[in-house]
Structures are given as C-alpha cells and as structure tokens.
Design a protein around this motif. Sequence first.
Motif, PDB file in Angstrom:
ATOM      1  N   LEU A   5       0.823  -1.209   0.000  1.00  0.00           N
ATOM      2  CA  LEU A   5       0.000   0.000   0.000  1.00  0.00           C
ATOM      3  C   LEU A   5       0.860   1.264   0.000  1.00  0.00           C
ATOM      4  O   LEU A   5       0.543   2.244  -0.665  1.00  0.00           O
ATOM      5  CB  LEU A   5      -0.925   0.002   1.207  1.00  0.00           C
ATOM      6  CG  LEU A   5      -2.330  -0.571   1.020  1.00  0.00           C
ATOM      7  CD1 LEU A   5      -3.080  -0.534   2.335  1.00  0.00           C
ATOM      8  CD2 LEU A   5      -3.091   0.168  -0.064  1.00  0.00           C
ATOM      9  N   THR A   6       1.968   1.200   0.712  1.00  0.00           N
ATOM     10  CA  THR A   6       2.893   2.335   0.724  1.00  0.00           C
ATOM     11  C   THR A   6       3.449   2.580  -0.669  1.00  0.00           C
ATOM     12  O   THR A   6       3.529   3.726  -1.134  1.00  0.00           O
ATOM     13  CB  THR A   6       4.040   2.070   1.712  1.00  0.00           C
ATOM     14  OG1 THR A   6       3.504   1.861   3.021  1.00  0.00           O
ATOM     15  CG2 THR A   6       5.008   3.240   1.740  1.00  0.00           C
ATOM     16  N   ALA A   7       3.812   1.480  -1.353  1.00  0.00           N
ATOM     17  CA  ALA A   7       4.348   1.605  -2.708  1.00  0.00           C
ATOM     18  C   ALA A   7       3.288   2.137  -3.665  1.00  0.00           C
ATOM     19  O   ALA A   7       3.564   3.000  -4.509  1.00  0.00           O
ATOM     20  CB  ALA A   7       4.864   0.248  -3.193  1.00  0.00           C
ATOM     21  N   VAL A   8       2.054   1.636  -3.536  1.00  0.00           N
ATOM     22  CA  VAL A   8       0.977   2.118  -4.396  1.00  0.00           C
ATOM     23  C   VAL A   8       0.705   3.596  -4.120  1.00  0.00           C
ATOM     24  O   VAL A   8       0.435   4.377  -5.042  1.00  0.00           O
ATOM     25  CB  VAL A   8      -0.294   1.264  -4.192  1.00  0.00           C
ATOM     26  CG1 VAL A   8      -1.507   1.914  -4.846  1.00  0.00           C
ATOM     27  CG2 VAL A   8      -0.077  -0.143  -4.745  1.00  0.00           C
ATOM     28  N   VAL A  57       6.113 -11.553 -12.646  1.00  0.00           N
ATOM     29  CA  VAL A  57       6.702 -10.231 -12.376  1.00  0.00           C
ATOM     30  C   VAL A  57       7.592  -9.809 -13.534  1.00  0.00           C
ATOM     31  O   VAL A  57       7.513  -8.675 -14.029  1.00  0.00           O
ATOM     32  CB  VAL A  57       7.483 -10.250 -11.050  1.00  0.00           C
ATOM     33  CG1 VAL A  57       8.294  -8.964 -10.887  1.00  0.00           C
ATOM     34  CG2 VAL A  57       6.529 -10.424  -9.869  1.00  0.00           C
ATOM     35  N   ALA A  58       8.447 -10.720 -14.003  1.00  0.00           N
ATOM     36  CA  ALA A  58       9.329 -10.411 -15.135  1.00  0.00           C
ATOM     37  C   ALA A  58       8.516 -10.104 -16.385  1.00  0.00           C
ATOM     38  O   ALA A  58       8.852  -9.195 -17.159  1.00  0.00           O
ATOM     39  CB  ALA A  58      10.283 -11.582 -15.387  1.00  0.00           C
ATOM     40  N   ALA A  59       7.448 -10.862 -16.599  1.00  0.00           N
ATOM     41  CA  ALA A  59       6.618 -10.640 -17.781  1.00  0.00           C
ATOM     42  C   ALA A  59       5.948  -9.278 -17.735  1.00  0.00           C
ATOM     43  O   ALA A  59       5.888  -8.568 -18.750  1.00  0.00           O
ATOM     44  CB  ALA A  59       5.574 -11.743 -17.905  1.00  0.00           C
ATOM     45  N   MET A  60       5.436  -8.891 -16.567  1.00  0.00           N
ATOM     46  CA  MET A  60       4.771  -7.590 -16.478  1.00  0.00           C
ATOM     47  C   MET A  60       5.759  -6.450 -16.723  1.00  0.00           C
ATOM     48  O   MET A  60       5.400  -5.426 -17.320  1.00  0.00           O
ATOM     49  CB  MET A  60       4.099  -7.429 -15.111  1.00  0.00           C
ATOM     50  CG  MET A  60       2.975  -8.434 -14.818  1.00  0.00           C
ATOM     51  SD  MET A  60       1.827  -8.706 -16.195  1.00  0.00           S
ATOM     52  CE  MET A  60       1.188  -7.062 -16.477  1.00  0.00           C
ATOM     53  N   ARG A  73      -1.400  -3.391 -15.382  1.00  0.00           N
ATOM     54  CA  ARG A  73      -0.154  -2.691 -15.078  1.00  0.00           C
ATOM     55  C   ARG A  73       0.292  -3.084 -13.680  1.00  0.00           C
ATOM     56  O   ARG A  73      -0.512  -3.138 -12.743  1.00  0.00           O
ATOM     57  CB  ARG A  73      -0.389  -1.176 -15.156  1.00  0.00           C
ATOM     58  CG  ARG A  73       0.836  -0.320 -14.889  1.00  0.00           C
ATOM     59  CD  ARG A  73       0.580   1.113 -15.330  1.00  0.00           C
ATOM     60  NE  ARG A  73      -0.594   1.686 -14.697  1.00  0.00           N
ATOM     61  CZ  ARG A  73      -0.572   2.464 -13.615  1.00  0.00           C
ATOM     62  NH1 ARG A  73       0.581   2.729 -13.016  1.00  0.00           N
ATOM     63  NH2 ARG A  73      -1.686   2.966 -13.123  1.00  0.00           N
ATOM     64  N   MET A  74       1.574  -3.385 -13.532  1.00  0.00           N
ATOM     65  CA  MET A  74       2.099  -3.788 -12.230  1.00  0.00           C
ATOM     66  C   MET A  74       2.355  -2.554 -11.371  1.00  0.00           C
ATOM     67  O   MET A  74       3.055  -1.632 -11.783  1.00  0.00           O
ATOM     68  CB  MET A  74       3.389  -4.596 -12.399  1.00  0.00           C
ATOM     69  CG  MET A  74       3.933  -5.124 -11.079  1.00  0.00           C
ATOM     70  SD  MET A  74       5.294  -6.308 -11.287  1.00  0.00           S
ATOM     71  CE  MET A  74       6.592  -5.225 -11.882  1.00  0.00           C
ATOM     72  N   LEU A  75       1.813  -2.575 -10.144  1.00  0.00           N
ATOM     73  CA  LEU A  75       2.028  -1.494  -9.191  1.00  0.00           C
ATOM     74  C   LEU A  75       3.021  -1.874  -8.110  1.00  0.00           C
ATOM     75  O   LEU A  75       3.595  -0.985  -7.469  1.00  0.00           O
ATOM     76  CB  LEU A  75       0.691  -1.103  -8.543  1.00  0.00           C
ATOM     77  CG  LEU A  75      -0.404  -0.614  -9.498  1.00  0.00           C
ATOM     78  CD1 LEU A  75      -1.694  -0.352  -8.736  1.00  0.00           C
ATOM     79  CD2 LEU A  75       0.041   0.633 -10.252  1.00  0.00           C
ATOM     80  N   HIS A  76       3.211  -3.183  -7.877  1.00  0.00           N
ATOM     81  CA  HIS A  76       4.142  -3.650  -6.849  1.00  0.00           C
ATOM     82  C   HIS A  76       4.481  -5.099  -7.153  1.00  0.00           C
ATOM     83  O   HIS A  76       3.611  -5.866  -7.572  1.00  0.00           O
ATOM     84  CB  HIS A  76       3.495  -3.527  -5.464  1.00  0.00           C
ATOM     85  CG  HIS A  76       4.443  -3.714  -4.329  1.00  0.00           C
ATOM     86  ND1 HIS A  76       4.522  -4.891  -3.605  1.00  0.00           N
ATOM     87  CD2 HIS A  76       5.358  -2.880  -3.785  1.00  0.00           C
ATOM     88  CE1 HIS A  76       5.452  -4.763  -2.667  1.00  0.00           C
ATOM     89  NE2 HIS A  76       5.970  -3.559  -2.752  1.00  0.00           N
ATOM     90  N   PRO A  77       5.756  -5.518  -6.942  1.00  0.00           N
ATOM     91  CA  PRO A  77       6.141  -6.874  -7.345  1.00  0.00           C
ATOM     92  C   PRO A  77       5.914  -7.975  -6.313  1.00  0.00           C
ATOM     93  O   PRO A  77       5.746  -9.144  -6.684  1.00  0.00           O
ATOM     94  CB  PRO A  77       7.631  -6.720  -7.662  1.00  0.00           C
ATOM     95  CG  PRO A  77       8.090  -5.607  -6.773  1.00  0.00           C
ATOM     96  CD  PRO A  77       6.926  -4.670  -6.661  1.00  0.00           C
TER      97      PRO A  77
END
Length: 290
Positions: A5-8, A57-60, A73-77
């Motif tokens: 959540l912090t990263a987002v 994760v690598a694919a995104m 869309r990736m927001l955090h891994p």
Amino acid sequence: MTDWLTAVARRLGGTPEVVGRSPLAGGYVAEGVERVDLRVGDRPLSVVVKPADPVEVAAMRAVAVVEGVVAPRMLHPDPLVLTWVDGEPAAEGDPVPAEVWRTLARVHRHWFRKRARGIPVVDAAWWAALCERTLVAVRGAARRTGEAEYERAAGLVAEWATDPRIRAALTLLPRTLCHGDPHRGNLLGTALIDWGNARMAPAGLDLAVLEAQGTSDDAAYHAEAPALSGPLAAVEREWARAHVHVQYLGFAADHLGAARVVEMIETAAESLSRLGPALTECTNGPVVQP
C-alpha cells in the motif's frame, strides 16, 4: 500501512484506503488471489493482489515497455499488485477482440529475437520437461480409468520428448516474448491478463492456442507482427500446433476424458508428420521478414 500500500501510494500520489476485499477465481485463478478495493482521496481504484511469481513479475516488466498494449499494469512486485481489469472472460465461440490481437502483435514485434530477463526459454530441455509434466497426468488417468487410450497417448508423448523434429524446429525458429496461455479465460474485454505462463518462444505458440479454440479474424495481428515466410512459416505453424496440444494434454486427461485426449494426440501427430517435410524445405534457406 502495508508495504504494498505504501508503494501504491507513492505511485498514485495519494494515501489509499482499503474499502473492500474479495477472493478471486476465473481468469485470475490462483490460491490467495484477491481483489482489493481502494479509495485514493475521492477516487475509487481496484487492484488485484496475488502471491509473487518471478515469471509473472518479469513478464509484467517486459510488457510494460511495449507501447499500445492492453494488459494489467504492475504497481508492486511482491506481493504482486496489478491494476484491476473490469469485464467478463470471453465466452466459447466469441471472436478474439482486435485489441487482443494487436497486444500480441506489439509484444511479439518488440521482443522479436530479443531476450526478456527472467522469462524461461522454450528449447529442447524445456520441451522435454513439458512432456514429463504431461506424462504425470496422462499416466495418472490411465491408472485411474484403465482406458487404453491414455496408455497410447503416454507412449507417444514419451517418444516426442526427444523427437528430433521438435529439436530441429526450436533450433531454426526465432523467439519472442509469448503470453503462453492466451485462452479465452484470460481475455477480459479487450485486455490480455495472467502473464504467469510467459515464455521466450516462437510467436506461433500464442496463435496456436487461440486457433485451437476456434477460428477468429487475426488480420489485426498480421498487420503489425513480424512475419516468417516460406517453409519457415510452415515449420512454426506445425511446431506450434503440436506443442499446444501436448501443453494442454494434461488438463484434458484430468478433466475432459479419453476421447478428447485421443483427438489432441492425433492433431499433434498430424502436425509432427507435416513438420518433417517443412524442415527439409528449410535447408534451402529460410526467409525472415522483420
């Protein structure tokens, strides 16, 4: 606030508040996957939170650098946090949206003859491992049911694990980033979701998965994708058809019955029988059109 959540919050420029959570199934099948509904100021936002899978994760990350794609869309891994895609999975018989074809075309073109970090490569060893995984399910069905069709299928898959035609095709064919599993359950509206089976493989893999679910107008794909011509195109087509029918054979053995397994084995065998002559023609020099 949790780490993700912090990263987002940093990505969105606000402080998200969790207002709802619900487990997910269907196109996002995986244990521990959930939809989390957020509110950022007066703006609602939903995300998918799932256990981190290094390949996905690598694919995104690899998909994110391609312009004009319709995908989460990736927001955090870790955990993997993806933007929510609204919509229902495509029903059997529904046409594949042109936007999905364009997403595949643009990903295939961007990564053509390149290597995306962290994505497995489909080579002879990868193929042999796929056959071994498939054999577990097929032999299990043979023990469970006693039906001879499963034993025959297992014998053929065991032979194909080291088939020189497959090895030769994988030596000749250029690779790109493939989704690997673009069945209709992974099509939500115009978006292509669930990239956890991504792999560096000949582009025909993705096309063969869609083809196996029924014909569809792929003109939007061919308008932008890199194209193989001459006998090399035939090699890719027949390799991909054989590959896909082995790839899903374990699922068929577990869920669809002996008749479907026989059908898939026969389709793979027919493609392999055509693959040999196509490979022979390639000795005259395959042509690749970028």
